[in-house]
Motif scaffolding. Structure first.
Motif, mmCIF file in Angstrom:
data_model
loop_
_atom_site.group_PDB
_atom_site.id
_atom_site.type_symbol
_atom_site.label_atom_id
_atom_site.label_comp_id
_atom_site.label_asym_id
_atom_site.label_seq_id
_atom_site.Cartn_x
_atom_site.Cartn_y
_atom_site.Cartn_z
ATOM 1 N N ALA A 152 0.805 -1.226 0.000
ATOM 2 C CA ALA A 152 0.000 0.000 0.000
ATOM 3 C C ALA A 152 0.837 1.275 0.000
ATOM 4 O O ALA A 152 0.562 2.187 -0.797
ATOM 5 C CB ALA A 152 -0.969 -0.023 1.187
ATOM 6 N N PRO A 153 1.856 1.419 0.849
ATOM 7 C CA PRO A 153 2.612 2.681 0.828
ATOM 8 C C PRO A 153 3.629 2.785 -0.295
ATOM 9 O O PRO A 153 4.198 3.857 -0.499
ATOM 10 C CB PRO A 153 3.323 2.675 2.189
ATOM 11 N N ALA A 154 3.874 1.711 -1.030
ATOM 12 C CA ALA A 154 4.963 1.703 -2.015
ATOM 13 C C ALA A 154 4.497 1.838 -3.449
ATOM 14 O O ALA A 154 5.240 2.370 -4.285
ATOM 15 C CB ALA A 154 5.785 0.416 -1.865
ATOM 16 N N VAL A 155 3.310 1.355 -3.767
ATOM 17 C CA VAL A 155 2.903 1.294 -5.174
ATOM 18 C C VAL A 155 1.552 1.951 -5.408
ATOM 19 O O VAL A 155 0.933 1.735 -6.460
ATOM 20 C CB VAL A 155 2.860 -0.174 -5.670
ATOM 21 N N ASN A 156 1.072 2.758 -4.481
ATOM 22 C CA ASN A 156 -0.223 3.403 -4.707
ATOM 23 C C ASN A 156 -0.069 4.552 -5.704
ATOM 24 O O ASN A 156 1.040 5.037 -5.937
ATOM 25 C CB ASN A 156 -0.832 3.869 -3.381
ATOM 26 N N PRO A 157 -1.156 5.031 -6.298
ATOM 27 C CA PRO A 157 -1.054 6.052 -7.363
ATOM 28 C C PRO A 157 -0.371 7.341 -6.924
ATOM 29 O O PRO A 157 0.338 7.965 -7.720
ATOM 30 C CB PRO A 157 -2.524 6.292 -7.741
ATOM 31 N N VAL A 158 -0.590 7.770 -5.674
ATOM 32 C CA VAL A 158 0.021 9.015 -5.214
ATOM 33 C C VAL A 158 1.545 8.912 -5.243
ATOM 34 O O VAL A 158 2.250 9.825 -5.689
ATOM 35 C CB VAL A 158 -0.485 9.353 -3.799
ATOM 36 N N VAL A 159 2.080 7.796 -4.774
ATOM 37 C CA VAL A 159 3.524 7.596 -4.749
ATOM 38 C C VAL A 159 4.087 7.528 -6.166
ATOM 39 O O VAL A 159 5.153 8.099 -6.453
ATOM 40 C CB VAL A 159 3.859 6.317 -3.960
ATOM 41 N N LEU A 160 3.397 6.845 -7.057
ATOM 42 C CA LEU A 160 3.894 6.727 -8.432
ATOM 43 C C LEU A 160 3.884 8.068 -9.155
ATOM 44 O O LEU A 160 4.822 8.382 -9.902
ATOM 45 C CB LEU A 160 3.047 5.704 -9.190
ATOM 46 N N VAL A 161 2.851 8.877 -8.933
ATOM 47 C CA VAL A 161 2.811 10.204 -9.548
ATOM 48 C C VAL A 161 3.933 11.073 -8.985
ATOM 49 O O VAL A 161 4.608 11.809 -9.733
ATOM 50 C CB VAL A 161 1.431 10.861 -9.322
ATOM 51 N N ALA A 162 4.157 11.009 -7.677
ATOM 52 C CA ALA A 162 5.247 11.781 -7.073
ATOM 53 C C ALA A 162 6.599 11.348 -7.641
ATOM 54 O O ALA A 162 7.482 12.187 -7.879
ATOM 55 C CB ALA A 162 5.227 11.610 -5.552
ATOM 56 N N THR A 163 6.770 10.055 -7.881
ATOM 57 C CA THR A 163 8.029 9.569 -8.455
ATOM 58 C C THR A 163 8.209 10.077 -9.881
ATOM 59 O O THR A 163 9.320 10.461 -10.278
ATOM 60 C CB THR A 163 8.048 8.031 -8.442
ATOM 61 N N ALA A 164 7.116 10.100 -10.655
ATOM 62 C CA ALA A 164 7.198 10.610 -12.021
ATOM 63 C C ALA A 164 7.549 12.095 -12.041
ATOM 64 O O ALA A 164 8.309 12.557 -12.909
ATOM 65 C CB ALA A 164 5.872 10.364 -12.739
ATOM 66 N N VAL A 165 7.038 12.860 -11.092
ATOM 67 C CA VAL A 165 7.347 14.284 -11.025
ATOM 68 C C VAL A 165 8.795 14.496 -10.585
ATOM 69 O O VAL A 165 9.503 15.381 -11.095
ATOM 70 C CB VAL A 165 6.373 14.996 -10.063
ATOM 71 N N ALA A 166 9.265 13.683 -9.644
ATOM 72 C CA ALA A 166 10.634 13.836 -9.143
ATOM 73 C C ALA A 166 11.666 13.402 -10.169
ATOM 74 O O ALA A 166 12.794 13.924 -10.170
ATOM 75 C CB ALA A 166 10.807 13.028 -7.854
ATOM 76 N N PHE A 167 11.308 12.448 -11.039
ATOM 77 C CA PHE A 167 12.222 11.961 -12.086
ATOM 78 C C PHE A 167 11.599 12.239 -13.454
ATOM 79 O O PHE A 167 11.129 11.322 -14.129
ATOM 80 C CB PHE A 167 12.480 10.465 -11.914
ATOM 81 N N PRO A 168 11.555 13.508 -13.875
ATOM 82 C CA PRO A 168 10.941 13.816 -15.181
ATOM 83 C C PRO A 168 11.736 13.213 -16.322
ATOM 84 O O PRO A 168 12.973 13.196 -16.317
ATOM 85 C CB PRO A 168 10.967 15.352 -15.216
ATOM 86 N N GLY A 169 11.027 12.694 -17.300
ATOM 87 C CA GLY A 169 11.692 12.087 -18.443
ATOM 88 C C GLY A 169 12.321 10.751 -18.156
ATOM 89 O O GLY A 169 13.127 10.264 -18.965
ATOM 90 N N ALA A 170 11.994 10.119 -17.021
ATOM 91 C CA ALA A 170 12.564 8.819 -16.660
ATOM 92 C C ALA A 170 11.440 7.866 -16.246
ATOM 93 O O ALA A 170 11.341 7.487 -15.070
ATOM 94 C CB ALA A 170 13.598 8.962 -15.552
ATOM 95 N N PRO A 171 10.578 7.485 -17.196
ATOM 96 C CA PRO A 171 9.491 6.562 -16.830
ATOM 97 C C PRO A 171 10.000 5.206 -16.375
ATOM 98 O O PRO A 171 9.285 4.473 -15.678
ATOM 99 C CB PRO A 171 8.680 6.441 -18.127
ATOM 100 N N GLU A 172 11.239 4.862 -16.755
ATOM 101 C CA GLU A 172 11.786 3.574 -16.311
ATOM 102 C C GLU A 172 11.966 3.528 -14.799
ATOM 103 O O GLU A 172 11.867 2.453 -14.191
ATOM 104 C CB GLU A 172 13.111 3.288 -17.013
ATOM 105 N N MET A 173 12.219 4.675 -14.160
ATOM 106 C CA MET A 173 12.337 4.684 -12.705
ATOM 107 C C MET A 173 10.983 4.404 -12.048
ATOM 108 O O MET A 173 10.889 3.677 -11.042
ATOM 109 C CB MET A 173 12.892 6.022 -12.229
ATOM 110 N N VAL A 174 9.921 4.971 -12.600
ATOM 111 C CA VAL A 174 8.571 4.709 -12.074
ATOM 112 C C VAL A 174 8.217 3.240 -12.246
ATOM 113 O O VAL A 174 7.698 2.588 -11.325
ATOM 114 C CB VAL A 174 7.542 5.604 -12.786
ATOM 115 N N ALA A 175 8.494 2.701 -13.438
ATOM 116 C CA ALA A 175 8.189 1.284 -13.684
ATOM 117 C C ALA A 175 9.018 0.377 -12.781
ATOM 118 O O ALA A 175 8.508 -0.620 -12.248
ATOM 119 C CB ALA A 175 8.438 0.950 -15.158
ATOM 120 N N ALA A 176 10.294 0.732 -12.597
ATOM 121 C CA ALA A 176 11.156 -0.094 -11.751
ATOM 122 C C ALA A 176 10.687 -0.057 -10.303
ATOM 123 O O ALA A 176 10.670 -1.090 -9.610
ATOM 124 C CB ALA A 176 12.602 0.381 -11.852
#
Length: 345
Positions: A152-176
């Motif tokens: 729940a705290p690791a893969v929920n939508p809020v965390v994934l969106v925050a990861t995408a914002v923190a790593f712009p242009g790096a969708p592989e980090m979000v997927a990983a």
């Protein structure tokens, strides 16, 4: 043989049941009074510790310690209250038959389903512990509830969106991050289903309301959990703040160039810093001296193993559980992060 005569005369049967003169029943302090005294003791320790350490540490270090401690508590408290409220609602308002329909009967099959449920529920690691306790109290298999706790705290939508914002242009980090975190949660659940024993985990009990129906049961369940978990949150925040201030920054920078040392360093830093999962991606993005795999380990380990989470798990499920589940989760998180980084980053 001389018989002693009571000057007050013989005692009746009813008088024999009375307590002796001068005896008074011991008063048990109410939970609220105990909480006030505990909070006062913690406040006194913090104030005395500041006065004692001030000459040795200096104002900057003490201000940094105070900032980290207050930030962790303020950041985590709303999610803890949310988790406690959700846990109480699950316990009181959701019938056990719902979980029998939603989750497969076999724990091995229920584990991945619980991981998928964790992926759609926004929440912090502080919220996931009481929710997992509420699931166990409703009869959900511990392996499935623990999988939800990690996912729940690791893969929920809020965390994934925050990861995408923190790593712009790096969708592989979000997927990983998504793939590695979900895999760790499922593997930990399956491992506990295979090797875990009932005596290793204490299933949280809910106080039975004396009356008042579901509303009173909800109030008592919330009161029970927030009083139980709040102290462990403070203990975890105290430890995290102390280590964050005491850890030399030069030592961290010195190991960044060694691949395996960088992974382990950021994994342990994730445990010690105890950053909320909604904010840790921005910290990881700033650690540019480390490799992408090391930063992925920071993102995977943090929401599953940190000081405040260890304290909460020990408080809810017992120390025998924590000393087994925490090392298992840490090893799985580091190993899966390295494998995911080699493939995706």
């Amino acid at each position: 043989m001389i018989r002693m005569i009571d000057p007050a005369g013989p005692r009746t049967a009813d008088e024999d049941l009375l307590p002796p003169l001068g005896w008074a029943p011991r008063r048990t302090p109410a939970p609220g009074a105990r909480a006030v005294r505990t909070f006062g003791a913690l406040a006194a320790v913090v104030v005395l510790g500041r006065l004692w350490a001030a000459p040795a540490l200096g104002p900057r270090a003490l201000d940094a310690w105070t900032t980290v401690f207050v930030a962790i508590c303020v950041q985590a408290l709303p999610f803890l209250v949310f988790g406690v409220a959700l846990s109480a609602a699950i316990t009181v308002f959701v019938p056990p038959s719902f979980w029998r329909r939603a989750l497969p009967a076999r724990p091995g099959a229920a584990v991945p389903v619980a991981g998928a449920l964790g992926a759609v529920l926004p929440g912090c690691e502080c919220a996931s512990v009481p929710v997992a306790g509420g699931l166990m109290a409703r009869g959900v298999a511990p392996a499935a509830a623990l999988t939800f706790l990690l996912a729940a705290p690791a893969v929920n939508p809020v965390v994934l969106v925050a990861t995408a914002v923190a790593f712009p242009g790096a969708p592989e980090m979000v997927a990983a991050r998504f793939g590695a975190s979900l895999l760790v949660a499922v593997l930990a659940g399956w491992t506990w289903a295979l090797l875990g024993k009932n005596e290793w985990i204490r299933v949280p009990a809910r106080p039975d309301p004396a009356g008042g129906g579901r509303a009173e049961a909800f109030r008592q369940a919330m009161r029970h959990d927030i009083m139980h978990a709040g102290g462990f949150l403070v203990v975890g925040a105290l430890a995290a703040a102390t280590i964050s201030v005491a850890l030399p920054a030069a030592w961290v920078a010195g190991v960044a160039g060694v691949p395996w040392a960088g992974v382990l360093t950021l994994a342990f830093l994730a445990v010690l810093m105890s950053i909320c999962s909604e904010a840790d991606a921005f910290v990881a993005a700033g650690l540019t001296q480390f490799s992408p795999t090391a930063r992925l380990a920071f993102l995977v380990v943090g929401p599953m193993v940190d000081l405040k989470l260890i304290a909460l798990q020990a408080g809810f499920f017992g120390r025998r559980f924590a000393v087994r589940f925490v090392p298992l989760t840490f090893v799985l998180a580091v190993g899966v992060s390295v494998a995911a980084g080699a493939v995706l980053l």
